[in-house]
Scaffold this motif. Structure first.
Motif, short mmCIF file in Angstrom:
data_model
loop_
_atom_site.label_atom_id
_atom_site.label_comp_id
_atom_site.label_asym_id
_atom_site.label_seq_id
_atom_site.Cartn_x
_atom_site.Cartn_y
_atom_site.Cartn_z
N ASP A 152 -13.24 1.86 0.37
CA ASP A 152 -13.91 2.69 -0.64
C ASP A 152 -14.40 1.83 -1.82
OD1 ASP A 152 -13.40 4.93 0.88
OD2 ASP A 152 -11.72 5.62 -0.37
N ILE A 153 -13.56 0.90 -2.24
CA ILE A 153 -13.93 -0.01 -3.34
C ILE A 153 -15.11 -0.87 -2.92
CG2 ILE A 153 -13.14 -1.99 -4.68
CD1 ILE A 153 -10.30 -0.66 -4.58
N LEU A 154 -15.10 -1.35 -1.68
CA LEU A 154 -16.20 -2.15 -1.15
C LEU A 154 -17.49 -1.36 -1.12
CD1 LEU A 154 -17.37 -4.66 0.29
CD2 LEU A 154 -16.55 -3.65 2.45
N GLU A 155 -17.45 -0.14 -0.65
CA GLU A 155 -18.66 0.69 -0.59
C GLU A 155 -19.20 0.96 -2.00
OE1 GLU A 155 -20.42 1.66 2.17
OE2 GLU A 155 -19.05 0.21 3.08
N HIS A 156 -18.32 1.19 -2.94
CA HIS A 156 -18.74 1.42 -4.32
C HIS A 156 -19.40 0.16 -4.89
CE1 HIS A 156 -18.74 3.17 -8.32
NE2 HIS A 156 -18.18 2.07 -8.78
N ALA A 157 -18.82 -1.01 -4.64
CA ALA A 157 -19.39 -2.27 -5.12
C ALA A 157 -20.76 -2.52 -4.49
CB ALA A 157 -18.45 -3.44 -4.82
N LYS A 158 -20.90 -2.21 -3.20
CA LYS A 158 -22.19 -2.38 -2.52
C LYS A 158 -23.24 -1.43 -3.12
CE LYS A 158 -20.75 -4.01 2.04
NZ LYS A 158 -20.69 -3.67 3.48
N ALA A 159 -22.83 -0.21 -3.44
CA ALA A 159 -23.76 0.76 -4.03
C ALA A 159 -24.23 0.28 -5.40
CB ALA A 159 -23.10 2.13 -4.13
N ILE A 160 -23.32 -0.25 -6.18
CA ILE A 160 -23.69 -0.76 -7.51
C ILE A 160 -24.66 -1.93 -7.37
CG2 ILE A 160 -22.80 -1.99 -9.52
CD1 ILE A 160 -20.31 -0.19 -9.36
N LEU A 206 5.19 -3.16 4.40
CA LEU A 206 4.49 -1.88 4.55
C LEU A 206 4.40 -1.51 6.03
CD1 LEU A 206 1.48 -2.36 2.08
CD2 LEU A 206 3.67 -1.26 1.63
N ASP A 207 4.49 -0.18 6.30
CA ASP A 207 4.31 0.26 7.68
C ASP A 207 2.81 0.45 7.94
OD1 ASP A 207 3.54 2.77 6.66
OD2 ASP A 207 5.56 3.60 6.88
N SER A 208 2.45 0.79 9.14
CA SER A 208 1.03 0.87 9.52
C SER A 208 0.30 1.96 8.74
CB SER A 208 0.88 1.07 11.03
OG SER A 208 1.49 2.30 11.41
N ALA A 209 0.94 3.08 8.44
CA ALA A 209 0.29 4.16 7.68
C ALA A 209 -0.03 3.68 6.26
CB ALA A 209 1.19 5.40 7.63
N GLN A 210 0.90 2.97 5.67
CA GLN A 210 0.65 2.44 4.32
C GLN A 210 -0.46 1.39 4.33
OE1 GLN A 210 4.75 1.28 3.72
NE2 GLN A 210 5.05 2.88 2.15
N LEU A 211 -0.46 0.54 5.38
CA LEU A 211 -1.52 -0.46 5.52
C LEU A 211 -2.89 0.20 5.69
CD1 LEU A 211 0.11 -3.25 7.69
CD2 LEU A 211 -0.77 -3.47 5.36
N GLU A 212 -2.93 1.28 6.49
CA GLU A 212 -4.20 2.00 6.67
C GLU A 212 -4.68 2.59 5.35
OE1 GLU A 212 -4.39 4.79 9.87
OE2 GLU A 212 -3.83 3.27 11.35
N LYS A 213 -3.77 3.06 4.52
CA LYS A 213 -4.14 3.59 3.20
C LYS A 213 -4.73 2.47 2.33
CE LYS A 213 -3.97 6.33 -0.49
NZ LYS A 213 -5.25 6.39 -1.11
N VAL A 214 -4.10 1.29 2.35
CA VAL A 214 -4.60 0.14 1.58
C VAL A 214 -5.99 -0.24 2.07
CG1 VAL A 214 -4.24 -2.31 1.11
CG2 VAL A 214 -2.31 -0.73 0.99
N VAL A 215 -6.16 -0.32 3.39
CA VAL A 215 -7.45 -0.69 3.96
C VAL A 215 -8.50 0.36 3.60
CG1 VAL A 215 -8.71 -0.98 6.14
CG2 VAL A 215 -6.48 -2.07 5.84
N SER A 216 -8.14 1.63 3.67
CA SER A 216 -9.07 2.71 3.32
C SER A 216 -9.50 2.61 1.85
CB SER A 216 -8.42 4.06 3.59
OG SER A 216 -9.24 5.10 3.13
#
Length: 128
Positions: free
Chosen positions: A34-42, A20-30
């Motif tokens: 988002d998944i992490l924030e949702h899990a923390k909210a739950i 993966l290039d850096s743009a694709q990696l940034e998308k994965v990290v983003s």
């Protein structure tokens, strides 16, 4: 190796995303963020619900103490509100010597049906 194992190990994850290039990696990290924030909210909401439940329990306990009530008072109340037991109307002593009783309501028990099939009269079993 399964997906979760790959995510949990940095070297395995590095191998999995090496193409993966850096743009694709940034998308994965983003997306992972988002998944992490949702899990923390739950988790936070579940903790809030549990704290609210505990606070409600303490509030009820305090009110019960102030009113001089105990759990036994509620059990007694439930028992007094239940339907009174219907007295048996018929009694048949079984072959084992044990009495079988029936109120005359609902399905006729097998022992009483067998008695009638053998020629017995159910009215002869009436409890006076």
């Amino acid at each position: 190796m399964d997906f979760i194992s790959t995510l949990r190990r940095k070297n395995s994850l590095r191998k999995a995303v090496k193409d993966l290039d850096s743009a694709q990696l940034e998308k994965v990290v983003s997306d992972l963020f988002d998944i992490l924030e949702h899990a923390k909210a739950i988790e936070a909401y579940k903790e809030y619900e549990e704290q609210a439940r505990i606070a409600a329990i303490h509030d009820i306990q305090r009110k019960m103490i102030e009113a001089g009530l105990s759990l036994k008072d509620f059990a007694d109340l439930n028992e007094s509100n239940s339907h009174p037991k219907v007295k048996p109307k018929y009694r048949l002593i079984g072959s084992d010597g044990k009495p079988n009783e029936w109120s005359g309501r609902g399905r006729k028990p097998v022992v009483f049906r067998d008695y009638e099939e053998r020629g017995g009269n159910i009215e002869d079993l009436k409890i006076i």
